[in-house]
Design a protein around this motif. Structure first.
Motif, PDB file in Angstrom:
ATOM      1  N   PHE A  75       0.827  -1.209   0.000  1.00 22.67           N
ATOM      2  CA  PHE A  75       0.000   0.000   0.000  1.00 22.67           C
ATOM      3  C   PHE A  75       0.861   1.259   0.000  1.00 22.67           C
ATOM      4  CE2 PHE A  75      -4.160  -1.770   2.068  1.00 22.67           C
ATOM      5  CZ  PHE A  75      -4.382  -2.518   0.938  1.00 22.67           C
ATOM      6  N   ILE A  76       1.909   1.279   0.814  1.00 18.90           N
ATOM      7  CA  ILE A  76       2.768   2.456   0.903  1.00 18.90           C
ATOM      8  C   ILE A  76       3.516   2.683  -0.411  1.00 18.90           C
ATOM      9  CG2 ILE A  76       4.800   3.430   2.054  1.00 18.90           C
ATOM     10  CD1 ILE A  76       3.860   1.856   4.587  1.00 18.90           C
ATOM     11  N   ALA A  77       4.074   1.611  -0.960  1.00 17.82           N
ATOM     12  CA  ALA A  77       4.925   1.740  -2.147  1.00 17.82           C
ATOM     13  C   ALA A  77       4.136   2.027  -3.416  1.00 17.82           C
ATOM     14  CB  ALA A  77       5.750   0.468  -2.333  1.00 17.82           C
ATOM     15  N   PHE A  78       2.956   1.467  -3.548  1.00 15.55           N
ATOM     16  CA  PHE A  78       2.258   1.531  -4.832  1.00 15.55           C
ATOM     17  C   PHE A  78       0.943   2.289  -4.782  1.00 15.55           C
ATOM     18  CE2 PHE A  78       4.932  -2.317  -4.949  1.00 15.55           C
ATOM     19  CZ  PHE A  78       5.836  -1.857  -5.881  1.00 15.55           C
ATOM     20  N   SER A  79       0.914   3.341  -3.975  1.00 14.91           N
ATOM     21  CA  SER A  79      -0.218   4.263  -3.954  1.00 14.91           C
ATOM     22  C   SER A  79       0.203   5.565  -4.610  1.00 14.91           C
ATOM     23  CB  SER A  79      -0.658   4.545  -2.515  1.00 14.91           C
ATOM     24  OG  SER A  79      -1.128   3.374  -1.911  1.00 14.91           O
ATOM     25  N   LYS A  80      -0.747   6.198  -5.249  1.00 13.01           N
ATOM     26  CA  LYS A  80      -0.471   7.483  -5.908  1.00 13.01           C
ATOM     27  C   LYS A  80      -0.087   8.528  -4.876  1.00 13.01           C
ATOM     28  CE  LYS A  80      -3.912   6.953  -9.536  1.00 13.01           C
ATOM     29  NZ  LYS A  80      -5.158   7.492 -10.091  1.00 13.01           N
ATOM     30  N   GLU A  81       0.698   9.474  -5.323  1.00  9.19           N
ATOM     31  CA  GLU A  81       0.972  10.671  -4.537  1.00  9.19           C
ATOM     32  C   GLU A  81      -0.174  11.646  -4.768  1.00  9.19           C
ATOM     33  OE1 GLU A  81       3.630  11.194  -2.362  1.00  9.19           O
ATOM     34  OE2 GLU A  81       3.766   9.043  -2.749  1.00  9.19           O
ATOM     35  N   LYS A  82      -0.248  12.676  -3.921  1.00 13.95           N
ATOM     36  CA  LYS A  82      -1.303  13.671  -4.116  1.00 13.95           C
ATOM     37  C   LYS A  82      -1.187  14.327  -5.483  1.00 13.95           C
ATOM     38  CE  LYS A  82      -2.116  14.818   0.687  1.00 13.95           C
ATOM     39  NZ  LYS A  82      -2.008  15.837   1.738  1.00 13.95           N
ATOM     40  N   LEU A  98      12.876   2.006  -7.784  1.00 14.44           N
ATOM     41  CA  LEU A  98      12.680   0.561  -7.901  1.00 14.44           C
ATOM     42  C   LEU A  98      13.932  -0.109  -8.451  1.00 14.44           C
ATOM     43  CD1 LEU A  98      10.665  -1.720  -7.494  1.00 14.44           C
ATOM     44  CD2 LEU A  98       9.838  -1.317  -9.811  1.00 14.44           C
ATOM     45  N   LEU A  99      14.568   0.517  -9.411  1.00 19.65           N
ATOM     46  CA  LEU A  99      15.796  -0.034  -9.975  1.00 19.65           C
ATOM     47  C   LEU A  99      16.914  -0.076  -8.929  1.00 19.65           C
ATOM     48  CD1 LEU A  99      16.992  -1.090 -12.608  1.00 19.65           C
ATOM     49  CD2 LEU A  99      17.706   1.230 -13.123  1.00 19.65           C
ATOM     50  N   ILE A 100      17.076   0.989  -8.168  1.00 22.17           N
ATOM     51  CA  ILE A 100      18.086   1.014  -7.114  1.00 22.17           C
ATOM     52  C   ILE A 100      17.774  -0.034  -6.054  1.00 22.17           C
ATOM     53  CG2 ILE A 100      18.922   2.414  -5.179  1.00 22.17           C
ATOM     54  CD1 ILE A 100      18.882   4.789  -7.149  1.00 22.17           C
ATOM     55  N   ALA A 101      16.497  -0.197  -5.716  1.00 24.16           N
ATOM     56  CA  ALA A 101      16.109  -1.216  -4.732  1.00 24.16           C
ATOM     57  C   ALA A 101      16.452  -2.619  -5.232  1.00 24.16           C
ATOM     58  CB  ALA A 101      14.616  -1.107  -4.426  1.00 24.16           C
ATOM     59  N   PHE A 150      22.723  -7.131  -4.338  1.00 20.97           N
ATOM     60  CA  PHE A 150      23.974  -7.027  -3.596  1.00 20.97           C
ATOM     61  C   PHE A 150      23.844  -7.658  -2.205  1.00 20.97           C
ATOM     62  CE2 PHE A 150      26.702  -4.571  -0.678  1.00 20.97           C
ATOM     63  CZ  PHE A 150      27.943  -4.925  -1.197  1.00 20.97           C
ATOM     64  N   ILE A 151      22.753  -7.353  -1.508  1.00 10.89           N
ATOM     65  CA  ILE A 151      22.506  -7.922  -0.177  1.00 10.89           C
ATOM     66  C   ILE A 151      22.413  -9.447  -0.257  1.00 10.89           C
ATOM     67  CG2 ILE A 151      20.794  -8.104   1.676  1.00 10.89           C
ATOM     68  CD1 ILE A 151      20.199  -5.144   1.250  1.00 10.89           C
ATOM     69  N   LEU A 152      21.712  -9.964  -1.270  1.00  8.89           N
ATOM     70  CA  LEU A 152      21.596 -11.419  -1.435  1.00  8.89           C
ATOM     71  C   LEU A 152      22.964 -12.076  -1.641  1.00  8.89           C
ATOM     72  CD1 LEU A 152      18.454 -11.833  -3.700  1.00  8.89           C
ATOM     73  CD2 LEU A 152      18.786 -12.789  -1.438  1.00  8.89           C
ATOM     74  N   PHE A 170      11.472  -8.468   2.580  1.00 10.66           N
ATOM     75  CA  PHE A 170      10.988  -7.091   2.654  1.00 10.66           C
ATOM     76  C   PHE A 170      11.920  -6.075   2.015  1.00 10.66           C
ATOM     77  CE2 PHE A 170       9.458  -9.112   6.664  1.00 10.66           C
ATOM     78  CZ  PHE A 170       8.122  -9.174   6.324  1.00 10.66           C
ATOM     79  N   THR A 171      13.147  -6.464   1.665  1.00  6.65           N
ATOM     80  CA  THR A 171      14.148  -5.450   1.329  1.00  6.65           C
ATOM     81  C   THR A 171      13.824  -4.632   0.086  1.00  6.65           C
ATOM     82  OG1 THR A 171      15.525  -7.094   0.220  1.00  6.65           O
ATOM     83  CG2 THR A 171      16.086  -6.557   2.488  1.00  6.65           C
ATOM     84  N   ILE A 172      13.303  -5.243  -0.951  1.00  2.00           N
ATOM     85  CA  ILE A 172      13.021  -4.457  -2.156  1.00  2.00           C
ATOM     86  C   ILE A 172      11.995  -3.363  -1.856  1.00  2.00           C
ATOM     87  CG2 ILE A 172      11.969  -4.493  -4.456  1.00  2.00           C
ATOM     88  CD1 ILE A 172      13.379  -7.063  -5.010  1.00  2.00           C
ATOM     89  N   GLN A 173      10.913  -3.720  -1.180  1.00  3.75           N
ATOM     90  CA  GLN A 173       9.895  -2.721  -0.887  1.00  3.75           C
ATOM     91  C   GLN A 173      10.408  -1.667   0.089  1.00  3.75           C
ATOM     92  OE1 GLN A 173       6.810  -5.523   0.246  1.00  3.75           O
ATOM     93  NE2 GLN A 173       5.557  -4.811  -1.458  1.00  3.75           N
ATOM     94  N   VAL A 174      11.141  -2.094   1.124  1.00  2.00           N
ATOM     95  CA  VAL A 174      11.640  -1.143   2.121  1.00  2.00           C
ATOM     96  C   VAL A 174      12.647  -0.185   1.495  1.00  2.00           C
ATOM     97  CG1 VAL A 174      13.005  -0.947   4.238  1.00  2.00           C
ATOM     98  CG2 VAL A 174      11.159  -2.615   4.104  1.00  2.00           C
ATOM     99  N   ILE A 175      13.591  -0.708   0.724  1.00  3.45           N
ATOM    100  CA  ILE A 175      14.587   0.156   0.081  1.00  3.45           C
ATOM    101  C   ILE A 175      13.906   1.093  -0.916  1.00  3.45           C
ATOM    102  CG2 ILE A 175      16.599   0.188  -1.450  1.00  3.45           C
ATOM    103  CD1 ILE A 175      17.376  -2.509  -0.090  1.00  3.45           C
TER     104      ILE A 175
END
Length: 169
Positions: free
Chosen positions: A90-97, A111-114, A120-122, A143-148
């Motif tokens: 919900f946080i990552a894929f919701s529109k901004e105002k 998303l590319l950087i994540a 790298f982490i893997l 969780f890392t891709i979404q969190v990053i």
């Protein structure tokens, strides 16, 4: 020899990619719901993982067959994980105002950087962790891709807003 004609593409006609991409995003209100959901589900996961908190209401019994008569399972960790996944989604894929082309580019870059950082982490985790530590690492790595993505996206957005406010004020 038979010639096939291609359909004519009008170079004058502009395609509005903003509306195409934003159709895939959730409405902005889901972002607020995600922020409210992530705290209790994260707290529940920490309590369950490190303090063996498992409410009795989440215990279920299953008949499994000849080897075991009944198998008892507590679903606290599953509920916490699903809640965190949904919250981050919900946080990552919701529109901004104010969703525009800049925000879309920022989303794609984040998303590319994540994905790069997650790879790298893997690799580092696979080289240095073994046994149960590796299993626990892989559990958190879900969780890392979404969190990053969220951290990078929000940070750049915050920096941009700070710069605009300084320029205006």
């Amino acid at each position: 020899m038979q010639h096939f004609s291609c359909s004519y593409i009008n170079p004058e006609k502009k395609i509005d990619m903003t509306s195409q991409v934003t159709k895939l995003l959730l409405p902005h209100r889901f972002q607020k719901i995600g922020w409210w959901m992530i705290l209790p589900f994260s707290f529940l996961l920490i309590l369950n993982t490190y303090f063996d908190f498992s409410p009795e209401i989440l215990n279920f019994q299953f008949e499994t067959g000849k080897l075991f008569d009944f198998l008892g399972e507590n679903f606290t960790d599953e509920i916490a994980l699903i809640g965190i996944f949904i919250s981050l989604f919900f946080i990552a894929f919701s529109k901004e105002k104010n969703e525009d082309e800049y925000i879309q580019k920022l989303r794609l870059d984040s998303l590319l950087i994540a994905c790069y950082f997650n790879t790298f982490i893997l690799i580092i985790g696979t080289i240095f962790l073994y046994g149960f530590a590796y299993l626990e690492f892989m559990g958190y790595n879900m969780f890392t891709i979404q969190v990053i993505f969220i951290i990078r996206f929000r940070w750049v957005l915050w920096q941009q807003n700070k710069f605009v406010n300084l320029a205006e004020g």
